[in-house]
Design a protein around this motif. Structure first.
Motif, PDB file in Angstrom:
ATOM      1  N   LEU A  49       0.865  -1.177   0.000  1.00 38.63           N
ATOM      2  CA  LEU A  49       0.000   0.000   0.000  1.00 38.63           C
ATOM      3  C   LEU A  49       0.904   1.229   0.000  1.00 38.63           C
ATOM      4  O   LEU A  49       1.855   1.306   0.776  1.00 38.63           O
ATOM      5  CB  LEU A  49      -0.895  -0.005   1.239  1.00 38.63           C
ATOM      6  CG  LEU A  49      -1.849  -1.193   1.338  1.00 38.63           C
ATOM      7  CD1 LEU A  49      -2.525  -1.207   2.703  1.00 38.63           C
ATOM      8  CD2 LEU A  49      -2.886  -1.146   0.229  1.00 38.63           C
ATOM      9  N   TYR A  50       0.609   2.169  -0.897  1.00 32.95           N
ATOM     10  CA  TYR A  50       1.480   3.340  -1.037  1.00 32.95           C
ATOM     11  C   TYR A  50       0.665   4.585  -1.314  1.00 32.95           C
ATOM     12  O   TYR A  50      -0.557   4.508  -1.521  1.00 32.95           O
ATOM     13  CB  TYR A  50       2.544   3.080  -2.104  1.00 32.95           C
ATOM     14  CG  TYR A  50       2.066   3.125  -3.540  1.00 32.95           C
ATOM     15  CD1 TYR A  50       2.653   4.004  -4.436  1.00 32.95           C
ATOM     16  CD2 TYR A  50       1.056   2.293  -4.013  1.00 32.95           C
ATOM     17  CE1 TYR A  50       2.247   4.049  -5.760  1.00 32.95           C
ATOM     18  CE2 TYR A  50       0.648   2.330  -5.329  1.00 32.95           C
ATOM     19  CZ  TYR A  50       1.245   3.215  -6.198  1.00 32.95           C
ATOM     20  OH  TYR A  50       0.836   3.266  -7.511  1.00 32.95           O
ATOM     21  N   ASP A  51       1.336   5.750  -1.336  1.00 35.25           N
ATOM     22  CA  ASP A  51       0.668   7.049  -1.432  1.00 35.25           C
ATOM     23  C   ASP A  51       0.564   7.516  -2.884  1.00 35.25           C
ATOM     24  O   ASP A  51       1.297   8.413  -3.315  1.00 35.25           O
ATOM     25  CB  ASP A  51       1.429   8.075  -0.591  1.00 35.25           C
ATOM     26  CG  ASP A  51       0.698   9.400  -0.485  1.00 35.25           C
ATOM     27  OD1 ASP A  51      -0.530   9.409  -0.668  1.00 35.25           O
ATOM     28  OD2 ASP A  51       1.361  10.409  -0.215  1.00 35.25           O
ATOM     29  N   ASN A  52      -0.325   6.882  -3.636  1.00 36.56           N
ATOM     30  CA  ASN A  52      -0.581   7.262  -5.022  1.00 36.56           C
ATOM     31  C   ASN A  52      -1.987   6.811  -5.368  1.00 36.56           C
ATOM     32  O   ASN A  52      -2.698   6.307  -4.505  1.00 36.56           O
ATOM     33  CB  ASN A  52       0.465   6.635  -5.958  1.00 36.56           C
ATOM     34  CG  ASN A  52       0.641   7.418  -7.243  1.00 36.56           C
ATOM     35  OD1 ASN A  52      -0.314   7.928  -7.804  1.00 36.56           O
ATOM     36  ND2 ASN A  52       1.883   7.516  -7.700  1.00 36.56           N
ATOM     37  N   THR A  53      -2.381   6.974  -6.612  1.00 34.54           N
ATOM     38  CA  THR A  53      -3.748   6.623  -7.007  1.00 34.54           C
ATOM     39  C   THR A  53      -3.826   5.413  -7.935  1.00 34.54           C
ATOM     40  O   THR A  53      -4.923   4.966  -8.258  1.00 34.54           O
ATOM     41  CB  THR A  53      -4.421   7.815  -7.723  1.00 34.54           C
ATOM     42  OG1 THR A  53      -3.639   8.169  -8.863  1.00 34.54           O
ATOM     43  CG2 THR A  53      -4.544   9.007  -6.787  1.00 34.54           C
ATOM     44  N   PRO A  66      -3.152   1.871  -3.917  1.00 33.51           N
ATOM     45  CA  PRO A  66      -3.230   3.091  -3.107  1.00 33.51           C
ATOM     46  C   PRO A  66      -3.683   2.803  -1.684  1.00 33.51           C
ATOM     47  O   PRO A  66      -4.629   2.020  -1.474  1.00 33.51           O
ATOM     48  CB  PRO A  66      -4.257   3.941  -3.832  1.00 33.51           C
ATOM     49  CG  PRO A  66      -4.444   3.323  -5.161  1.00 33.51           C
ATOM     50  CD  PRO A  66      -4.059   1.895  -5.043  1.00 33.51           C
ATOM     51  N   LEU A  67      -3.037   3.422  -0.734  1.00 29.94           N
ATOM     52  CA  LEU A  67      -3.464   3.297   0.657  1.00 29.94           C
ATOM     53  C   LEU A  67      -4.913   3.744   0.802  1.00 29.94           C
ATOM     54  O   LEU A  67      -5.681   3.171   1.596  1.00 29.94           O
ATOM     55  CB  LEU A  67      -2.542   4.137   1.546  1.00 29.94           C
ATOM     56  CG  LEU A  67      -2.762   4.075   3.040  1.00 29.94           C
ATOM     57  CD1 LEU A  67      -2.597   2.655   3.559  1.00 29.94           C
ATOM     58  CD2 LEU A  67      -1.805   4.992   3.752  1.00 29.94           C
ATOM     59  N   SER A  68      -5.325   4.696  -0.001  1.00 34.98           N
ATOM     60  CA  SER A  68      -6.700   5.217   0.080  1.00 34.98           C
ATOM     61  C   SER A  68      -7.751   4.175  -0.287  1.00 34.98           C
ATOM     62  O   SER A  68      -8.912   4.335   0.054  1.00 34.98           O
ATOM     63  CB  SER A  68      -6.849   6.438  -0.823  1.00 34.98           C
ATOM     64  OG  SER A  68      -6.661   6.070  -2.182  1.00 34.98           O
ATOM     65  N   CYS A  69      -7.347   3.085  -0.935  1.00 34.45           N
ATOM     66  CA  CYS A  69      -8.341   2.061  -1.310  1.00 34.45           C
ATOM     67  C   CYS A  69      -8.927   1.383  -0.065  1.00 34.45           C
ATOM     68  O   CYS A  69      -9.978   0.747  -0.145  1.00 34.45           O
ATOM     69  CB  CYS A  69      -7.764   1.033  -2.266  1.00 34.45           C
ATOM     70  SG  CYS A  69      -6.596  -0.117  -1.548  1.00 34.45           S
ATOM     71  N   LEU A  70      -8.294   1.544   1.082  1.00 34.29           N
ATOM     72  CA  LEU A  70      -8.846   0.997   2.311  1.00 34.29           C
ATOM     73  C   LEU A  70     -10.092   1.745   2.762  1.00 34.29           C
ATOM     74  O   LEU A  70     -10.912   1.200   3.498  1.00 34.29           O
ATOM     75  CB  LEU A  70      -7.804   1.042   3.439  1.00 34.29           C
ATOM     76  CG  LEU A  70      -6.566   0.200   3.242  1.00 34.29           C
ATOM     77  CD1 LEU A  70      -5.590   0.429   4.398  1.00 34.29           C
ATOM     78  CD2 LEU A  70      -6.914  -1.272   3.134  1.00 34.29           C
ATOM     79  N   TRP A  71     -10.249   2.992   2.330  1.00 24.64           N
ATOM     80  CA  TRP A  71     -11.370   3.810   2.756  1.00 24.64           C
ATOM     81  C   TRP A  71     -12.352   4.139   1.647  1.00 24.64           C
ATOM     82  O   TRP A  71     -13.401   4.684   1.920  1.00 24.64           O
ATOM     83  CB  TRP A  71     -10.871   5.114   3.370  1.00 24.64           C
ATOM     84  CG  TRP A  71     -10.111   4.857   4.611  1.00 24.64           C
ATOM     85  CD1 TRP A  71     -10.634   4.694   5.862  1.00 24.64           C
ATOM     86  CD2 TRP A  71      -8.700   4.695   4.749  1.00 24.64           C
ATOM     87  NE1 TRP A  71      -9.630   4.436   6.758  1.00 24.64           N
ATOM     88  CE2 TRP A  71      -8.434   4.430   6.105  1.00 24.64           C
ATOM     89  CE3 TRP A  71      -7.632   4.733   3.866  1.00 24.64           C
ATOM     90  CZ2 TRP A  71      -7.150   4.213   6.587  1.00 24.64           C
ATOM     91  CZ3 TRP A  71      -6.357   4.515   4.355  1.00 24.64           C
ATOM     92  CH2 TRP A  71      -6.127   4.266   5.694  1.00 24.64           C
ATOM     93  N   ASN A  72     -12.048   3.838   0.413  1.00 28.16           N
ATOM     94  CA  ASN A  72     -12.960   4.181  -0.702  1.00 28.16           C
ATOM     95  C   ASN A  72     -13.678   2.974  -1.209  1.00 28.16           C
ATOM     96  O   ASN A  72     -13.309   1.889  -1.149  1.00 28.16           O
ATOM     97  CB  ASN A  72     -12.167   4.815  -1.849  1.00 28.16           C
ATOM     98  CG  ASN A  72     -11.640   6.179  -1.458  1.00 28.16           C
ATOM     99  OD1 ASN A  72     -12.227   6.851  -0.635  1.00 28.16           O
ATOM    100  ND2 ASN A  72     -10.534   6.564  -2.045  1.00 28.16           N
TER     101      ASN A  72
END
Length: 72
Positions: A49-53, A66-72
């Motif tokens: 998991l990393y800081d990109n899209t 993306p790390l954000s995939c945990l919340w989206n």
């Protein structure tokens, strides 16, 4: 880099690493490759998991996501 693995009751393993960077390279998967080798057929999947899209496949069982995939 933060490293963990998950194990199901039947012994199947998934590896997770978190990288504080917007880029990922093949070498960032060294720990997950070592885990896969150690676990053999029990290794199901590994993710950095990393800081990109972008979701970037590195092999059929290793991916950067993306790390954000945990919340989206």
């Amino acid at each position: 880099m933060f490293k963990r693995f998950l194990e199901r009751d039947d012994g199947i393993i998934a590896g997770i690493e978190v990288k504080a960077s917007a880029t990922v390279k093949s070498g960032d998967f060294a720990g997950l490759r070592a885990l896969a080798e150690a676990c053999g057929d029990r290794f199901a999947f590994g993710v950095v998991l990393y800081d990109n899209t972008d979701v970037v496949p590195f092999s059929d069982r290793l991916v950067a996501a993306p790390l954000s995939c945990l919340w989206n």
